[in-house]
Design an enzyme around this catalytic site. Structure first.
Site, mmCIF file in Angstrom:
data_model
loop_
_atom_site.group_PDB
_atom_site.id
_atom_site.type_symbol
_atom_site.label_atom_id
_atom_site.label_comp_id
_atom_site.label_asym_id
_atom_site.label_seq_id
_atom_site.Cartn_x
_atom_site.Cartn_y
_atom_site.Cartn_z
ATOM 1 N N GLU A 1 -4.642 6.279 -8.202
ATOM 2 C CA GLU A 1 -4.715 5.359 -9.231
ATOM 3 C C GLU A 1 -5.786 5.827 -10.306
ATOM 4 O O GLU A 1 -6.819 5.836 -9.794
ATOM 5 C CB GLU A 1 -4.398 3.993 -8.565
ATOM 6 C CG GLU A 1 -3.161 3.765 -7.836
ATOM 7 C CD GLU A 1 -3.232 2.301 -7.399
ATOM 8 O OE1 GLU A 1 -4.154 1.427 -7.634
ATOM 9 O OE2 GLU A 1 -2.357 1.911 -6.646
ATOM 10 N N HIS B 1 -0.270 -1.303 -10.406
ATOM 11 C CA HIS B 1 -1.060 -1.999 -9.472
ATOM 12 C C HIS B 1 -1.222 -3.403 -10.104
ATOM 13 O O HIS B 1 -2.394 -3.654 -10.072
ATOM 14 C CB HIS B 1 -2.203 -1.499 -9.040
ATOM 15 C CG HIS B 1 -2.574 -1.912 -7.887
ATOM 16 N ND1 HIS B 1 -3.203 -0.810 -6.781
ATOM 17 C CD2 HIS B 1 -2.199 -2.861 -7.161
ATOM 18 C CE1 HIS B 1 -3.291 -1.615 -5.770
ATOM 19 N NE2 HIS B 1 -2.908 -2.835 -5.776
ATOM 20 N N ARG C 1 0.955 -1.003 -0.103
ATOM 21 C CA ARG C 1 0.025 -0.026 0.012
ATOM 22 C C ARG C 1 1.044 1.293 -0.003
ATOM 23 O O ARG C 1 1.887 1.247 0.708
ATOM 24 C CB ARG C 1 -1.068 0.168 1.284
ATOM 25 C CG ARG C 1 -1.984 -1.125 1.321
ATOM 26 C CD ARG C 1 -2.893 -0.445 0.065
ATOM 27 N NE ARG C 1 -4.105 -1.722 0.165
ATOM 28 C CZ ARG C 1 -4.288 -2.937 -0.507
ATOM 29 N NH1 ARG C 1 -3.053 -3.169 -1.218
ATOM 30 N NH2 ARG C 1 -5.470 -3.749 -0.710
#
Length: 320
Positions: free
Chosen positions: A262, A281, A233
């Site tokens: 994001e 990601h 994270r």
């Protein structure tokens, strides 16, 4: 037939990886700019499937979705969903299985890419640039520092030992017994780990004790030859401090798969800094995981429609 919205299907694969015939399903590849836009798009849906934590579900959103009865998240934990608000609005929240192996594998892709200079070397190959310009880090004999030795961190540790690395670990709750069981040497402190590690990799959840775990002072403890890898994270690391450390060269580089915003905005330093190896990601994005996510999402829907929900994370007292 109930309507179902599948959110953040970036690759456009959700409908092909499971049998959605029990519902009227539609998937969305795009991100919505606001809660209002999202609510307008899916406001007629009784069922929503959320991909990980890509789209937050705060109380305000539940207020705008009066038709919503079932919310499914991939995985069994989603910090972006207000579970209390879901229950208060009569929404049942269910999860799915999820494998820890894909993020562990991506962690090693980033570590190896950084250690062997794959970013500058492949860029040079593609542009007819210089032939050999970096000298790689030997992983054998190097120190791998793990901040977090849970399901993912312990898998990363096993691979590190296979490479012949000295694996050291620390977390706020890591005990000597758990470290030994994972084959990890327990660091006396976070600071000690940062000082000795050649590669620091984060594998912690975000909470009161871990948010902003690494700031400017902590990054300054790392060796100038050391790499930082974060597939967990972004909130674990002060992002501005990391940018400054990379610009100043006080650490050798960073492998990053998670970001405060994001998709990462165009022109962001993490897109352009030469010592950053960044991926969008991808930690959990594998065919096996997606089949589990969407297959079990359909199973959640079937169970809910049958009046016996499974993998329930939150919900009203009276279920359909």
């Amino acid at each position: 037939m109930m309507r179902c919205a599948i959110l953040d299907d970036y690759q456009g694969v959700a409908l092909s990886l499971a049998d959605w015939s029990a519902v009227e399903a539609r998937s969305y590849r795009e991100r919505f700019a606001s809660i209002g836009e999202l609510a307008e798009a899916i406001g007629d849906c009784e069922i929503v499937v959320a991909m990980r934590e890509r789209t937050p579900f705060p109380a305000e959103l539940f207020e705008r979705l009066p038709a919503l009865r079932l919310l499914i998240t991939s995985g069994m934990r989603n910090a972006s969903i207000d579970l209390k608000a879901a229950a208060a609005h009569g929404v049942t929240v269910c999860g799915t299985g999820s494998s820890a192996t894909p993020p562990a594998e991506l962690t090693w892709a980033l570590i190896l890419g950084l250690a062997r200079g794959l970013l500058p070397e492949t860029a040079a190959m593609r542009s007819d640039g210089p032939w050999q310009q970096t000298v790689g880090l030997d992983l054998n004999g190097a120190v791998l520092g793990l901040l977090g030795v849970g399901k993912i961190g312990s898998q990363v540790a096993r691979v590190g030992r296979a490479f012949g690395m000295d694996v050291v670990g620390w977390s706020p709750n890591l005990t000597a017994e758990r470290a030994e069981a994972a084959g990890v040497r327990l660091a006396p402190s976070k600071e000690a780990l940062l000082r000795e590690a050649d590669v620091v990799s984060l594998h912690l959840v975000v909470g009161e004790g871990t948010r902003g775990l690494l700031g400017a002072a902590e990054l300054a403890l790392m060796r100038p030859t050391a790499y930082l890898v974060n597939t967990s994270r972004s909130a674990l690391v002060d992002q501005d401090a990391l940018v400054e450390a990379l610009r100043a060269g006080t650490i050798a580089g960073a492998g990053l798969d998670v970001f405060d915003e994001e998709p990462l905005p165009p022109g962001h330093p993490f897109r352009t800094l030469p010592t950053v190896l960044a991926t969008p990601h991808l930690g959990y994005v594998t065919l096996g995981n997606y089949r589990t996510y969407f297959g079990e999402a359909v199973a959640d829907i079937d169970a809910f429609l049958a009046g016996a929900p499974v993998r329930v994370l939150a919900g009203p007292k009276e279920l359909p």
